[in-house]
Enzyme design. Structure first.
Site: not given
Length: 387
Positions: A193-197
């Site tokens: 997901h976009p907020v992940k690393h």
């Protein structure tokens, strides 16, 4: 100091290299599942140290297919933590199983192994099927301890490592165990997901050291089908032939997503290093104040997906930060208090440590492109609120 732009708790970092990688796919022969999916799987397996990796549409799909591969059904009871995204528990319900929540460790906010042990010992052996520990916020679970407990009770382990690619702990024999490396868990899962690393828009990965599980997952990912040339075929009518041997799903990742994943993976370690620089500055700023941070043990290399503080008047601080363009977040509302799980019998008071943690926790900005000036501003506003 004044910062005019919004500062989120987390965000993606898309570079020209990422854009070029995606554009190259758009000019290629493959838009859906093609050679870049395989490349992403192989490079990600190498990154975490596992033998196999299976790319899927998102972290929830990874959990669902893992539960299927582990044989979860209506007779299964599985233990997990209430402090996680609900998918960690929902995957058991997708397969008809029963979710049993155990409380968290007050120091780390991870699944409390002592509470898990107590639950297991209250029931006859064979009551439970498995455990889903979560590397919450990027803090690696002591999987060696959980593996020993699981073996004692004949349980499988599904490690939810969505927050922790690149994180590891060192065991008593001085061996490093990376989250998702397959050395201690039967299966592990990740989210992109976009907020992940690592961001692929949407995407997920399952890792394992079991060839048998790997083959199951490939089948379940693509409608339960096998194709011409596969030795599992019962019969072969010709080059077109495929057959659905089990009920599966369309959880395939596209080459477009995989191209972004390969590009992002190439600088994942740099991102982790920057997260640690940011965390060190927060640690120093909040030391000696009433703002509680989560201490990290010496044998742990934290993944730092989130930087969590625990404070009094959390709602007041949350609103104050938003008024100053800092968009902090709360991770998480305890899953056992979600109306769905309360309808199944969970209730307030069941998980006192998790519920106390929830009353005070706040995730403040943590992502590699957070600038030094922005972080100074965040720290200044938090301290000003309490001073």
């Amino acid at each position: 100091m004044k910062i005019d732009k919004a500062i989120p708790y987390g965000t993606q970092d898309i570079t020209q290299q990422d854009i070029d990688a995606v554009i190259a796919v758009l000019h290629s022969k493959f838009l859906t599942q093609g050679p870049l999916v395989k490349e992403f799987e192989e490079k990600f397996a190498a990154y975490v140290g596992s033998s196999y990796a299976v790319a899927v549409t998102n972290g929830t799909a990874a959990l669902h297919l893992s539960a299927m591969a582990l044989g979860v059904n209506a007779d299964s009871k599985v233990i997990t933590t209430p402090i996680t995204f609900s998918a960690s528990a929902n995957c058991i319900r997708y397969c008809g199983g029963e979710v049993v929540f155990a409380d968290i460790d007050p120091e780390t906010a991870l699944l409390d192994i002592n509470n898990v042990r107590a639950i297991l010992e209250e029931h006859p052996k064979g009551t439970f099927s498995g455990i889903i520990p979560v590397d919450f916020a990027g803090y690696p679970v002591d999987m060696a301890a959980f593996r020993a407990l699981a073996d004692e009770h004949g349980l499988w382990i599904l490690e939810d490592s969505c927050h922790a690619p690149g994180a590891y702990f060192t065991d008593k024999n001085n061996t490093k165990h990376f989250c998702g490396d397959g050395s201690l868990a039967d299966l592990a899962i990740f989210s992109f997901h976009p907020v992940k690393h690592i961001a692929t828009g949407e995407g997920g990965m399952i890792t394992t050291n079991s060839e048998a599980q790997y083959k199951k997952l490939l089948k379940y990912r693509s409608h339960g089908m096998v194709y011409q040339g596969n030795s599992d075929l019962i019969e072969n009518h010709g080059g077109w032939y495929m057959e659905m041997q089990e009920l599966g799903y369309n959880y395939r990742l596209s080459d477009i997503n995989a191209a972004l994943g390969v590009s992002q993976l190439s600088r994942a370690q740099l991102g982790l290093q920057r997260r640690h620089e940011i965390a060190k500055r927060y640690d120093t700023a909040f030391a000696g104040t009433a703002i509680k941070t989560i201490p990290v043990k010496e044998n742990v290399y934290h993944g730092l997906h989130l930087y969590i503080i625990q404070v009094e008047n959390r709602k007041g601080l949350y609103d104050y930060l938003r008024a100053n363009n800092i968009f902090a977040q709360v991770h998480y509302v305890p899953v056992h208090l979600m109306p769905y799980y309360q309808s199944l019998g969970s209730k307030k008071g069941d998980m006192p440590v998790a519920e106390k943690y929830y009353d005070h926790c706040l995730s403040i900005p943590m992502y590699p492109t957070l600038t030094d000036d922005e972080q100074v501003y965040v720290i200044e506003k938090i301290l000003n609120f309490y001073n």
